[in-house]
Design an enzyme around this catalytic site. Structure first.
Site, mmCIF file in Angstrom:
data_model
loop_
_atom_site.group_PDB
_atom_site.id
_atom_site.type_symbol
_atom_site.label_atom_id
_atom_site.label_comp_id
_atom_site.label_asym_id
_atom_site.label_seq_id
_atom_site.Cartn_x
_atom_site.Cartn_y
_atom_site.Cartn_z
ATOM 1 N N ASP A 256 -5.315 -37.545 -1.065
ATOM 2 C CA ASP A 256 -4.032 -36.994 -0.618
ATOM 3 C C ASP A 256 -2.912 -37.960 -0.949
ATOM 4 O OD1 ASP A 256 -1.901 -35.843 0.710
ATOM 5 O OD2 ASP A 256 -2.686 -36.192 2.718
ATOM 6 N N GLY A 257 -1.902 -37.459 -1.688
ATOM 7 C CA GLY A 257 -0.711 -38.254 -1.969
ATOM 8 C C GLY A 257 -0.396 -38.347 -3.440
ATOM 9 N N GLY A 258 0.697 -37.727 -3.861
ATOM 10 C CA GLY A 258 1.117 -37.809 -5.262
ATOM 11 C C GLY A 258 0.183 -37.089 -6.218
ATOM 12 N N GLY B 47 6.067 -36.459 -1.388
ATOM 13 C CA GLY B 47 6.814 -36.762 -2.609
ATOM 14 C C GLY B 47 6.694 -38.184 -3.101
ATOM 15 N N MET C 83 -6.343 -41.915 1.153
ATOM 16 C CA MET C 83 -4.911 -41.758 0.912
ATOM 17 C C MET C 83 -4.512 -42.478 -0.373
ATOM 18 S SD MET C 83 -3.792 -39.840 3.326
ATOM 19 C CE MET C 83 -2.030 -40.010 2.961
ATOM 20 N N MET D 30 2.378 -35.680 12.417
ATOM 21 C CA MET D 30 2.957 -37.025 12.535
ATOM 22 C C MET D 30 3.758 -37.134 13.817
ATOM 23 S SD MET D 30 4.341 -37.462 8.620
ATOM 24 C CE MET D 30 3.466 -36.714 7.242
ATOM 25 N N MET E 102 -1.965 -38.076 12.069
ATOM 26 C CA MET E 102 -1.284 -39.368 11.890
ATOM 27 C C MET E 102 -0.523 -39.677 13.171
ATOM 28 S SD MET E 102 -0.065 -38.768 7.951
ATOM 29 C CE MET E 102 -0.154 -36.977 8.037
ATOM 30 N N GLY F 82 3.222 -40.646 5.724
ATOM 31 C CA GLY F 82 4.517 -40.541 6.385
ATOM 32 C C GLY F 82 5.470 -39.559 5.734
ATOM 33 N N PHE F 83 5.495 -39.545 4.397
ATOM 34 C CA PHE F 83 6.468 -38.689 3.716
ATOM 35 C C PHE F 83 5.865 -38.074 2.455
ATOM 36 C CE2 PHE F 83 8.942 -41.631 6.204
ATOM 37 C CZ PHE F 83 9.925 -40.831 6.764
ATOM 38 N N SER G 206 4.129 -31.373 -2.871
ATOM 39 C CA SER G 206 5.271 -31.121 -3.753
ATOM 40 C C SER G 206 4.870 -30.446 -5.053
ATOM 41 C CB SER G 206 5.992 -32.440 -4.061
ATOM 42 O OG SER G 206 6.416 -33.078 -2.883
ATOM 43 N N ASP H 194 -0.297 -31.757 8.145
ATOM 44 C CA ASP H 194 0.114 -33.137 8.400
ATOM 45 C C ASP H 194 0.791 -33.253 9.752
ATOM 46 O OD1 ASP H 194 -0.599 -34.650 5.975
ATOM 47 O OD2 ASP H 194 0.739 -33.237 4.979
ATOM 48 N N HIS I 97 -4.623 -33.287 9.888
ATOM 49 C CA HIS I 97 -4.562 -34.711 9.545
ATOM 50 C C HIS I 97 -3.721 -35.403 10.616
ATOM 51 C CE1 HIS I 97 -3.278 -37.876 6.288
ATOM 52 N NE2 HIS I 97 -3.881 -38.428 7.330
#
Length: 216
Positions: free
Chosen positions: A176-178, A146, A138, A38, A69, A143-144, A199, A36, A67
């Site tokens: 990607d994400g959660g 978790g 996504m 950023m 960003m 951005g973050f 996470s 990631d 990735h």
């Protein structure tokens, strides 16, 4: 039965013990690593640059997906390739001419994927898929790490999967994400082939978490 690829997101690993963390992921059956990048402009966070990617490259032979960003992927992408990234994941939402950038990638033989945010409609990127190795959907706003999985993206995974099959494309769908055992299963059932997880992998038993996702 499809082979689900798990791509651990290095952003959540213990960077003070990077080589060991990577080895644990490899031993658990990870298929690639997700990096990631950023810049604090495209998203409200700053993470890794080429130097960290270079360190990851020294620790693994698995595919590295960068990735990006960042606001200027057109200006900096060569830096990430030079550092050892194999595939560049470019946001449709980036403030650059994405078509022009993709044409440049294809002329130069650069491997790439297209990324869309949760509120971007799949139809907007259809024309970019023929040369794209990956379509990254996504399931959180970038951005973050978790964040909670956004369930409303599930129909988009199905729509993309149906289209890719109907057009006989080789593009693989990544989410990607959660991602965890529950949300990952939903994604796989609707056509996802690559699961990025941060996470869920690094805050738990790495081996067990990766094996769980691989076998969804």
């Amino acid at each position: 039965m499809r082979n689900i690829e798990v791509s651990p997101s290095i952003i959540s690993s213990d960077l003070s013990d990077l080589r060991s963390e990577i080895k644990k992921c490899e031993d658990a059956g990870a298929g690639s690593f997700h990096l990631d990048v950023m810049d604090g402009n495209f998203v409200d966070n700053i993470t890794m640059g080429p130097d960290l990617i270079r360190a990851v490259r020294k620790s693994t032979k698995l595919r590295l997906d960068a990735h990006l960003m960042i606001n200027r992927p057109d200006k900096y992408y060569r830096d990430f390739l030079s550092a050892g990234a194999d595939v560049l994941l470019i946001h449709y939402e980036s403030p650059v001419d994405i078509g022009e950038l993709i044409n440049k990638f294809e002329r130069d033989g650069i491997r790439y994927g297209i990324v869309i945010n949760p509120d971007t409609e799949f139809r907007k990127v259809k024309k970019y898929l023929p040369g794209s190795e990956i379509l990254l959907i996504m399931s959180v706003y970038p951005g973050f790490s978790g964040q909670k999985f956004i369930n409303s993206i599930i129909p988009k995974i199905k729509e993309a999967s149906d289209y890719i099959k109907s057009e006989h494309l080789k593009t693989r769908i990544e989410v990607d994400g959660g991602i965890n055992d529950i949300t990952g299963k939903q994604c796989v059932e609707n056509g996802a082939e690559i699961l990025v997880s941060a996470s869920y992998i690094f805050n738990n038993d790495i081996y067990k978490s990766i094996q769980t996702l691989k076998n969804l």
